[in-house]
Enzyme design. Structure first.
Site, PDB file in Angstrom:
ATOM      1  N   ASP A  41      -3.876   0.362   2.215  1.00  0.00           N
ATOM      2  CA  ASP A  41      -2.905  -0.738   2.128  1.00  0.00           C
ATOM      3  C   ASP A  41      -3.520  -1.948   1.420  1.00  0.00           C
ATOM      4  OD1 ASP A  41      -4.547  -1.519   4.212  1.00  0.00           O
ATOM      5  OD2 ASP A  41      -2.930  -1.849   5.660  1.00  0.00           O
ATOM      6  N   SER A  42      -4.799  -1.831   1.023  1.00  0.00           N
ATOM      7  CA  SER A  42      -5.434  -2.838   0.160  1.00  0.00           C
ATOM      8  C   SER A  42      -4.659  -2.978  -1.140  1.00  0.00           C
ATOM      9  CB  SER A  42      -6.882  -2.443  -0.136  1.00  0.00           C
ATOM     10  OG  SER A  42      -6.947  -1.115  -0.622  1.00  0.00           O
ATOM     11  N   ASP A  80      -2.903   5.245   4.352  1.00  0.00           N
ATOM     12  CA  ASP A  80      -3.093   4.165   5.327  1.00  0.00           C
ATOM     13  C   ASP A  80      -1.755   3.853   5.994  1.00  0.00           C
ATOM     14  OD1 ASP A  80      -5.127   2.629   6.290  1.00  0.00           O
ATOM     15  OD2 ASP A  80      -5.250   1.298   4.552  1.00  0.00           O
ATOM     16  N   LYS A 109      -4.447   7.065   8.215  1.00  0.00           N
ATOM     17  CA  LYS A 109      -5.523   6.210   8.763  1.00  0.00           C
ATOM     18  C   LYS A 109      -4.905   5.098   9.598  1.00  0.00           C
ATOM     19  CE  LYS A 109      -8.183   3.299   6.192  1.00  0.00           C
ATOM     20  NZ  LYS A 109      -7.832   1.980   6.778  1.00  0.00           N
ATOM     21  N   GLU A 111      -5.914   1.587  12.014  1.00  0.00           N
ATOM     22  CA  GLU A 111      -6.922   0.594  12.418  1.00  0.00           C
ATOM     23  C   GLU A 111      -6.872   0.384  13.924  1.00  0.00           C
ATOM     24  OE1 GLU A 111      -6.613  -3.063  10.207  1.00  0.00           O
ATOM     25  OE2 GLU A 111      -6.667  -2.035   8.276  1.00  0.00           O
ATOM     26  N   GLU A 178     -15.935  -0.654   8.967  1.00  0.00           N
ATOM     27  CA  GLU A 178     -15.906  -1.695   7.930  1.00  0.00           C
ATOM     28  C   GLU A 178     -16.545  -2.990   8.429  1.00  0.00           C
ATOM     29  OE1 GLU A 178     -12.095  -2.439   6.061  1.00  0.00           O
ATOM     30  OE2 GLU A 178     -12.896  -4.126   4.924  1.00  0.00           O
TER      31      GLU A 178
HETATM   32  O1  KIV Z   1      -6.931  -0.438   2.644  1.00  0.00           O
HETATM   33  C1  KIV Z   1      -8.047  -0.004   2.301  1.00  0.00           C
HETATM   34  O2  KIV Z   1      -8.340   0.165   1.111  1.00  0.00           O
HETATM   35  C2  KIV Z   1      -9.012   0.309   3.357  1.00  0.00           C
HETATM   36  C3  KIV Z   1     -10.427   0.522   2.947  1.00  0.00           C
HETATM   37  C4  KIV Z   1     -11.051  -0.789   2.631  1.00  0.00           C
HETATM   38  C5  KIV Z   1     -11.188   1.278   3.956  1.00  0.00           C
HETATM   39  O3  KIV Z   1      -8.657   0.348   4.493  1.00  0.00           O
END
Ligand code: KIV
Length: 260
Positions: A41-42, A80, A109, A111, A178
């Site tokens: 989600d970056s 994510d 993924k 968090e 992280e």
């Molecule tokens: O959103 C993302 O790219 C991430 C990575 C930094 C692990 O969660």
């Protein structure tokens, strides 16, 4: 191509390489060269210019995950789960099921540590593969008042280890660590049996992940200490663009060979 089984078997072996991708074009370049591709989600920050990841939605993540799956057919792909889409087990199951039904991703993924263990278990009990993510969690940026490196205080270290164990027990196949002090990330890695993937967590994890636009120098806003730039992408594109603009303006392009 890696599978859940071979990823788990990579614990304490040659480090796993993960990189983010957000579209088919770049995913096709990364395909087969890395062990895993994360549709992070970056993308909301690097591609959408948002201040943080929190406004990414399920629809956005599925759109980009489908594109990455189309471009990288021979790589293990993780989507994510965006902020607010896994607040309880039922919501998480509904949204993570969309990832499997609407894209070709192999895993999602999430968090969070101990407090998210029940949600991770609800997914893994329903055949959805989950990668965990602890330490500095970008989706907590507003509630924690910034991006904070973890593992400096004794109680933080204790919590991180408890979190890692809870995520493993809930059935996650892998864990992103992280923004954690390197020695602590190493200790966490030693205390669980699933592989750990570090970002800003030193070299003692079972693998590394970088955001592709950071690693290749396309994100110029800031450069965190943990990022190594393998390419000065922004400058190279700018130079190429300047050449194109110049050649059009001087009628050098198109030349004879580009003309029917
Ligand atoms: O959103 C993302 O790219 C991430 C990575 C930094 C692990 O969660």
């Amino acid at each position: 191509m890696k599978t859940i089984t071979s990823i788990k078997a990579s614990k304490s072996q040659t480090p796993l390489v993960m990189i983010t991708a957000y579209d088919a074009l770049f995913a096709s370049i990364f395909d087969k060269k890395v062990d895993m591709i994360l549709v992070g989600d970056s993308l909301n920050m690097s591609f959408n210019k948002a201040a943080d990841t929190l406004s990414a939605t399920m629809d956005i993540m599925i759109y980009h995950t489908k594109a990455v799956c189309a471009g990288a057919k021979d790589t293990f792909i993780i989507c994510d789960m965006p902020f607010g889409t896994y607040t309880d087990a039922k919501t998480a199951l509904k949204n993570a099921s969309r990832v499997y039904q609407e894209s070709g991703a192999h895993a999602v993924k999430i968090e969070g540590g101990k407090e998210r263990a029940a949600i991770i278990k609800a997914l893994t009990d329903n055949s959805i593969a989950v990668m965990g993510h602890i330490g500095l969690m970008p989706q907590f940026v507003r509630s924690e008042g910034g991006y904070k490196v973890k593992g400096r205080k004794e109680e933080e270290i204790k919590k991180l280890i408890e979190d890692a164990k809870a995520v493993e027990e809930a059935g996650a196949f892998c864990l992103v660590i992280e923004g954690v002090i390197a020695s602590v990330a190493e200790e966490i890695s030693r205390s669980i049996t699933i592989p750990t993937i570090g970002i800003g967590a030193g070299s003692g994890t079972d693998g590394q992940v970088l955001v592709w636009s950071d690693a290749f120098g396309f994100f110029n806003e800031f450069q965190p200490k943990f990022v190594k730039r393998y390419l000065d992408g922004h400058r190279l594109i700018e130079e190429a663009l300047d050449a194109y603009v110049q050649e059009v303006k001087t009628r050098k392009f198109p030349a004879e060979e580009h003309t029917y």
